[in-house]
Design an enzyme around this catalytic site. Structure first.
Site, PDB file in Angstrom:
ATOM      1  N   GLY A 198      41.522  40.246  24.521  1.00 17.90           N
ATOM      2  CA  GLY A 198      41.477  41.586  25.099  1.00 17.90           C
ATOM      3  C   GLY A 198      42.724  42.377  24.815  1.00 17.90           C
ATOM      4  O   GLY A 198      43.185  43.164  25.648  1.00 17.90           O
ATOM      5  N   GLY A 225      45.083  48.322  27.507  1.00 16.59           N
ATOM      6  CA  GLY A 225      45.572  47.941  28.820  1.00 16.59           C
ATOM      7  C   GLY A 225      46.640  46.862  28.808  1.00 16.59           C
ATOM      8  O   GLY A 225      47.587  46.891  28.005  1.00 16.59           O
ATOM      9  N   TYR A 243      33.697  38.992  41.080  1.00 15.82           N
ATOM     10  CA  TYR A 243      35.014  39.152  40.464  1.00 15.82           C
ATOM     11  C   TYR A 243      36.028  38.206  41.094  1.00 15.82           C
ATOM     12  O   TYR A 243      36.795  37.536  40.383  1.00 15.82           O
ATOM     13  CB  TYR A 243      35.485  40.596  40.617  1.00 15.82           C
ATOM     14  CG  TYR A 243      36.842  40.855  39.993  1.00 15.82           C
ATOM     15  CD1 TYR A 243      37.004  40.859  38.612  1.00 15.82           C
ATOM     16  CD2 TYR A 243      37.964  41.086  40.793  1.00 15.82           C
ATOM     17  CE1 TYR A 243      38.250  41.091  38.042  1.00 15.82           C
ATOM     18  CE2 TYR A 243      39.205  41.328  40.237  1.00 15.82           C
ATOM     19  CZ  TYR A 243      39.344  41.314  38.851  1.00 15.82           C
ATOM     20  OH  TYR A 243      40.579  41.532  38.293  1.00 15.82           O
TER      21      TYR A 243
END
Length: 301
Positions: free
Chosen positions: A15, A19, A170
């Protein structure tokens, strides 16, 4: 395989196109790491690589496609790394999705948050274990969250088939990541793998992931947006605990880092608080075994 006479350390960051992952990659470049940007989207991943090269023209950074929604992609990614790199110094399992409003599934039928955030990283780490063991001082860093403290592993409904709630799923996935870090360290100690297994969380960081996540709770999202300027930090600051876990000399095996400020929401890195559930060795080992069964991970050194 790469041939570097003075072999600079190699890191894989999942990822890494945006971010926290992008900021982590930028920081590693300044510490002379070679970095593999592992990203699902080729256009976004290459844009991140180009941005880093523009900032640091001598940066040794490359894109490798990795779709954590598919275990096949995880295996293909690992095979490419194995074919090209004799050793891996640092694996940062950063990528994730947050509080998806509706229950979604990965290609294998896993609840997407549990599958992407945790199970695919579990398999990836197992596949890259031989490369990690060929490094002088390998580290694996799992990205957890403050949300792990409210989580529990529902072994009777891991995939949210009976009951799905965005934040419950989550919290479970981030607790699983922290339990994974602790159990991986115990296995490393027992099996003599020689790696340091660590974890980190970014506090409250202003990222697209967070903004997307709070949309599943409109009232909570509104309150967060009002309070964010006081409680939060930007992505570069949020990446600091990860960088500390990845590169600092004062780490201890099994450490967990987060921001030092009130409630661990912002500030410089410090050792963070693990929930009792994250410390539960019996449940951690149970999760490890279930994860091996679900993913086919074999942990061959």
């Amino acid at each position: 395989m790469s041939d570097h006479a003075d072999r600079r350390p190699l890191a894989v960051v999942t990822g890494a196109n945006a971010g926290l992952g992008f900021e982590t990659t930028r920081a590693l470049m300044h510490q002379n790491y070679r970095v593999i940007v592992a990203a699902r989207n080729e256009e976004k991943g290459q844009a991140a690589v180009d941005a880093i090269r523009q900032e640091s023209p001598k940066a040794d950074v490359r894109l490798e496609l990795l779709d954590l929604n598919r275990l096949t992609s995880v295996r293909e990614f690992a095979e490419r790394v194995q074919a090209r790199e004799p050793a891996l110094d640092l694996l940062i399992n950063n990528a994730g999705v947050m509080a998806l409003p509706e229950r979604e599934l990965t290609e294998e039928g896993f609840e997407r948050q549990f599958g992407v955030n945790y199970l695919s990283h579990f398999l990836l780490t197992s596949l890259l274990l031989p490369q990690l063991m060929h490094a002088a001082a390998p580290r694996v860093v799992q990205l957890s969250s403050l949300a792990h403290r409210g989580g529990r592993i529902d072994f009777d409904d891991l995939q949210g088939e009976r009951h799905y709630d965005p934040w419950r799923a989550y919290r479970q996935s981030k607790l699983a990541m922290l339990m994974f870090s602790q159990t991986l360290q115990r296995h490393s100690n027992t099996e003599l793998w020689g790696l340091d297994s660590l974890a980190a969380h970014p506090g409250l960081s202003r990222t697209a992931l967070f903004n997307h996540g709070v949309q599943s709770r409109p009232l909570v999202g509104t309150l967060f947006r009002l309070a964010m300027p006081l409680l939060s930090q930007n992505a570069a600051e949020g990446a600091r605990p990860t960088i500390h876990a990845a590169t600092a000399s004062d780490i201890r095996p099994g450490d967990y880092f987060g921001p030092e400020g009130t409630g661990e929401t912002r500030g410089a890195p410090k050792r963070a608080r693990l929930s009792n559930a994250a410390r539960d060795q019996t449940q951690g080992e149970r999760l490890w075994q279930v994860s091996c069964e679900l993913t086919g991970a074999e942990w061959r050194a």
